[in-house]
Design an enzyme around this catalytic site. Structure first.
Site, PDB file in Angstrom:
ATOM      1  CE1 TYR A  92      -3.958   2.174   0.647  1.00 46.00           C
ATOM      2  CE2 TYR A  92      -2.607   3.189   2.348  1.00 46.00           C
ATOM      3  CZ  TYR A  92      -3.746   3.195   1.548  1.00 46.00           C
ATOM      4  OH  TYR A  92      -4.650   4.229   1.661  1.00 46.00           O
ATOM      5  CD  GLU A 146       8.084   1.875  -0.577  1.00 45.14           C
ATOM      6  OE1 GLU A 146       7.864   2.984  -1.107  1.00 45.14           O
ATOM      7  OE2 GLU A 146       9.142   1.627   0.032  1.00 45.14           O
ATOM      8  NE  ARG A 165      -2.675   5.194  12.518  1.00 48.02           N
ATOM      9  CZ  ARG A 165      -1.636   4.602  13.114  1.00 48.02           C
ATOM     10  NH1 ARG A 165      -1.005   5.196  14.126  1.00 48.02           N
ATOM     11  NH2 ARG A 165      -1.219   3.421  12.690  1.00 48.02           N
ATOM     12  NE  ARG A 167      -0.620   7.941   9.563  1.00 47.67           N
ATOM     13  CZ  ARG A 167      -1.119   6.758   9.259  1.00 47.67           C
ATOM     14  NH1 ARG A 167      -2.406   6.538   9.355  1.00 47.67           N
ATOM     15  NH2 ARG A 167      -0.326   5.790   8.851  1.00 47.67           N
TER      16      ARG A 167
HETATM   17  P1  NAD Z   1     -12.725   1.877   0.328  1.00 42.26           P
HETATM   18  O1  NAD Z   1     -12.028   0.557   0.420  1.00 42.26           O
HETATM   19  O2  NAD Z   1     -14.077   2.011   0.941  1.00 42.26           O
HETATM   20  O3  NAD Z   1     -12.864   2.342  -1.194  1.00 42.26           O
HETATM   21  C1  NAD Z   1     -12.008   1.919  -2.220  1.00 42.26           C
HETATM   22  C2  NAD Z   1     -12.850   1.599  -3.442  1.00 42.26           C
HETATM   23  O4  NAD Z   1     -11.996   1.225  -4.532  1.00 42.26           O
HETATM   24  C3  NAD Z   1     -13.807   0.417  -3.208  1.00 42.26           C
HETATM   25  O5  NAD Z   1     -15.092   0.733  -3.680  1.00 42.26           O
HETATM   26  C4  NAD Z   1     -13.178  -0.707  -4.017  1.00 42.26           C
HETATM   27  O6  NAD Z   1     -14.116  -1.684  -4.441  1.00 42.26           O
HETATM   28  C5  NAD Z   1     -12.529   0.060  -5.158  1.00 42.26           C
HETATM   29  N1  NAD Z   1     -11.427  -0.656  -5.811  1.00 42.26           N
HETATM   30  C6  NAD Z   1     -10.383  -1.297  -5.207  1.00 42.26           C
HETATM   31  N2  NAD Z   1      -9.569  -1.820  -6.136  1.00 42.26           N
HETATM   32  C7  NAD Z   1     -10.101  -1.496  -7.360  1.00 42.26           C
HETATM   33  C8  NAD Z   1      -9.721  -1.752  -8.694  1.00 42.26           C
HETATM   34  N3  NAD Z   1      -8.617  -2.475  -8.976  1.00 42.26           N
HETATM   35  N4  NAD Z   1     -10.499  -1.280  -9.705  1.00 42.26           N
HETATM   36  C9  NAD Z   1     -11.626  -0.568  -9.430  1.00 42.26           C
HETATM   37  N5  NAD Z   1     -12.039  -0.296  -8.167  1.00 42.26           N
HETATM   38  C10 NAD Z   1     -11.276  -0.750  -7.144  1.00 42.26           C
HETATM   39  O7  NAD Z   1     -11.713   2.954   0.931  1.00 42.26           O
HETATM   40  P2  NAD Z   1     -11.856   4.533   1.134  1.00 42.26           P
HETATM   41  O8  NAD Z   1     -11.590   4.813   2.543  1.00 42.26           O
HETATM   42  O9  NAD Z   1     -13.087   5.023   0.506  1.00 42.26           O
HETATM   43  O10 NAD Z   1     -10.585   5.042   0.310  1.00 42.26           O
HETATM   44  C11 NAD Z   1     -10.706   5.672  -0.951  1.00 42.26           C
HETATM   45  C12 NAD Z   1      -9.322   6.124  -1.410  1.00 42.26           C
HETATM   46  O11 NAD Z   1      -8.801   7.074  -0.472  1.00 42.26           O
HETATM   47  C13 NAD Z   1      -8.294   5.005  -1.516  1.00 42.26           C
HETATM   48  O12 NAD Z   1      -7.477   5.225  -2.644  1.00 42.26           O
HETATM   49  C14 NAD Z   1      -7.475   5.164  -0.259  1.00 42.26           C
HETATM   50  O13 NAD Z   1      -6.173   4.687  -0.410  1.00 42.26           O
HETATM   51  C15 NAD Z   1      -7.521   6.662  -0.036  1.00 42.26           C
HETATM   52  N6  NAD Z   1      -7.325   6.993   1.384  1.00 42.26           N
HETATM   53  C16 NAD Z   1      -8.324   6.828   2.282  1.00 42.26           C
HETATM   54  C17 NAD Z   1      -8.089   7.106   3.624  1.00 42.26           C
HETATM   55  C18 NAD Z   1      -9.171   6.974   4.671  1.00 42.26           C
HETATM   56  O14 NAD Z   1      -8.867   7.178   5.841  1.00 42.26           O
HETATM   57  N7  NAD Z   1     -10.408   6.695   4.348  1.00 42.26           N
HETATM   58  C19 NAD Z   1      -6.820   7.534   4.042  1.00 42.26           C
HETATM   59  C20 NAD Z   1      -5.825   7.667   3.099  1.00 42.26           C
HETATM   60  C21 NAD Z   1      -6.084   7.412   1.755  1.00 42.26           C
HETATM   61  N1  UDP Z   2      -6.288  -0.660  15.593  1.00 38.62           N
HETATM   62  C1  UDP Z   2      -6.676  -1.206  16.790  1.00 38.62           C
HETATM   63  N2  UDP Z   2      -7.752  -2.037  16.806  1.00 38.62           N
HETATM   64  C2  UDP Z   2      -8.469  -2.324  15.682  1.00 38.62           C
HETATM   65  C3  UDP Z   2      -8.072  -1.751  14.442  1.00 38.62           C
HETATM   66  C4  UDP Z   2      -6.955  -0.925  14.436  1.00 38.62           C
HETATM   67  O1  UDP Z   2      -6.070  -0.955  17.841  1.00 38.62           O
HETATM   68  O2  UDP Z   2      -9.459  -3.089  15.791  1.00 38.62           O
HETATM   69  C5  UDP Z   2      -5.126   0.268  15.579  1.00 38.62           C
HETATM   70  C6  UDP Z   2      -4.066  -0.036  14.530  1.00 38.62           C
HETATM   71  O3  UDP Z   2      -3.122  -0.955  15.048  1.00 38.62           O
HETATM   72  C7  UDP Z   2      -3.480   1.341  14.290  1.00 38.62           C
HETATM   73  C8  UDP Z   2      -4.662   2.293  14.492  1.00 38.62           C
HETATM   74  O4  UDP Z   2      -5.625   1.558  15.244  1.00 38.62           O
HETATM   75  O5  UDP Z   2      -2.505   1.635  15.268  1.00 38.62           O
HETATM   76  C9  UDP Z   2      -5.285   2.752  13.188  1.00 38.62           C
HETATM   77  O6  UDP Z   2      -5.538   1.615  12.410  1.00 38.62           O
HETATM   78  P1  UDP Z   2      -6.321   1.642  11.040  1.00 38.62           P
HETATM   79  O7  UDP Z   2      -6.295   0.256  10.482  1.00 38.62           O
HETATM   80  O8  UDP Z   2      -7.633   2.303  11.234  1.00 38.62           O
HETATM   81  O9  UDP Z   2      -5.507   2.635  10.097  1.00 38.62           O
HETATM   82  P2  UDP Z   2      -3.939   2.902   9.811  1.00 38.62           P
HETATM   83  O10 UDP Z   2      -3.098   2.012  10.659  1.00 38.62           O
HETATM   84  O11 UDP Z   2      -3.797   2.617   8.371  1.00 38.62           O
HETATM   85  O12 UDP Z   2      -3.773   4.316  10.192  1.00 38.62           O
END
Ligand code: NAD
Ligand code: UDP
Length: 311
Positions: free
Chosen positions: A145, A147, A211, A276
């Site tokens: 993810y 990289e 976070r 973070r």
């Molecule tokens: P999510 O998993 O709900 O949404 C991702 C969507 O992409 C899903 O609908 C999934 O089916 C679709 N998808 C996955 N692989 C695909 C492919 N190969 N072709 C077409 N569709 C595909 O996650 P989200 O939280 O809505 O995240 C949306 C975007 O925002 C992602 O790129 C994620 O990396 C980025 N992002 C989200 C967060 C967050 O906290 N929500 C943080 C950082 C980055």
């Molecule tokens: N985490 C946790 N319990 C859970 C899910 C996540 O303690 O049931 C922790 C996880 O180890 C991380 C933080 O919560 O330290 C945020 O995790 P999340 O998967 O939401 O996002 P990311 O690690 O990608 O920020």
């Protein structure tokens, strides 16, 4: 002005809210998704809109549609889901970026990449500013993810320098809200679902890691401002600087749900970032954006959603 807009990953958590907002503004929206982590349920209410179209498609394969703007959100975002098929995850980020950039180049569209705070890895500067290059393990379980998203940023800036593609790169920090999948695996939805079901609340590690949680509506304001701002490519942090330990989050969710759940401690997954917090000085200056919804308000709305949607 009315636009035709492609949203990849449009049936996911953030993507479906974005489709709602764009439809509300009267744009023609094409939602593309392979339903890996997204659901038709998230966009069902849009199916009858004359300005909404849905394509079941995988962004690792080139696509041709004529649009003015592309929001590239396709990629699983929860560690549990992006680690399920890591090769597919990195293909989605890298080949997906190549495909949307190639399309944008060909049709002259503006393209926005949903990048992530994960490009900073386990950061050793705090809070994180956009000029920090990060501390990322290239071979760990989160690397597919982290990289993948870093290469996607590289591709965005290379297409911009080499081919003048009109790019926008936003670094999203932990965002939560209604329409997260109950089995999404990320911390906010996990804790709320566990609390509402009376199951144990699973804290990984000591719970002292931090976070900073942004409510979805704030995040989308920032995303759309970035897309529609001329002469600014980013990268820009979009997130809420309010920083909490995971233990504090667990306590708040238990209190707000009146839950009898008890907290249990489980192993910390490897490479889990210790802290973070976004520095949003740049977003304030360039976009006039800052979040307005604090954790308590956002949790309240999210808990209400999950009370009705536990499956
Ligand atoms: P999510 O998993 O709900 O949404 C991702 C969507 O992409 C899903 O609908 C999934 O089916 C679709 N998808 C996955 N692989 C695909 C492919 N190969 N072709 C077409 N569709 C595909 O996650 P989200 O939280 O809505 O995240 C949306 C975007 O925002 C992602 O790129 C994620 O990396 C980025 N992002 C989200 C967060 C967050 O906290 N929500 C943080 C950082 C980055
Ligand atoms: N985490 C946790 N319990 C859970 C899910 C996540 O303690 O049931 C922790 C996880 O180890 C991380 C933080 O919560 O330290 C945020 O995790 P999340 O998967 O939401 O996002 P990311 O690690 O990608 O920020």
């Amino acid at each position: 002005m009315h636009k035709r807009i492609l949203v990849t990953g449009g049936a996911g958590f953030l993507g479906s809210h974005l489709c709602d907002r764009l439809i509300e503004e009267g744009h023609d929206v094409i939602c593309l998704d392979n339903y890996f982590t997204g659901r038709k349920k998230n966009i069902k209410h849009l199916m009858d809109c004359h300005n909404f179209e849905l394509i079941r498609y995988d962004i690792t394969i080139p696509i041709f549609v004529e649009v003015d703007q592309i929001y590239n959100l396709a990629c699983p975002a929860s560690p549990v889901h992006y680690q399920y098929n890591p090769v597919k995850t990195i293909k989605t980020s890298v080949m997906g970026a190549i495909n949307v950039l190639g399309l944008a180049k060909r049709i002259g569209a503006r393209v926005l990449q949903a990048s992530t705070s994960e490009v900073y890895g386990d950061p050793n500067i705090h809070p994180q500013t956009e000029d920090y290059w990060g501390n990322v393990n290239p071979i760990g379980i989160r690397s597919c993810y982290d990289e993948g998203k870093r290469v996607a940023e590289t591709l965005f800036f290379d297409y911009h320098r080499q081919n003048q593609v009109d790019i926008r790169v936003m670094r999203i920090f932990n965002t939560y809200g209604p329409r997260m999948h109950p089995n999404d695996g990320r911390v906010v939805s996990n804790f709320i679902v566990q609390a509402l079901k009376g199951e144990d609340i699973t804290i990984y590690g000591t719970g002292e890691q931090t976070r900073s949680f942004c409510y979805v509506d704030d995040l989308l304001d920032g995303m759309m401002k970035l897309m529609n701002k001329d002469d600014f490519n980013g990268p820009v942090n979009i997130g809420n600087p309010g920083e909490f330990t995971i233990k504090e989050l667990a306590e708040q969710v238990v209190a707000m749900t009146d839950s009898g759940s008890k907290v249990v401690y489980q192993d910390l997954p490897s490479d889990d970032p210790q802290q973070r917090q976004p520095d949003i000085t740049l977003a304030k200056a360039e976009l006039g954006w800052e979040p307005t919804i604090d954790l308590e308000q956002g949790l309240k709305k999210t808990i209400e959603y999950f009370r009705e949607n536990l499956d």
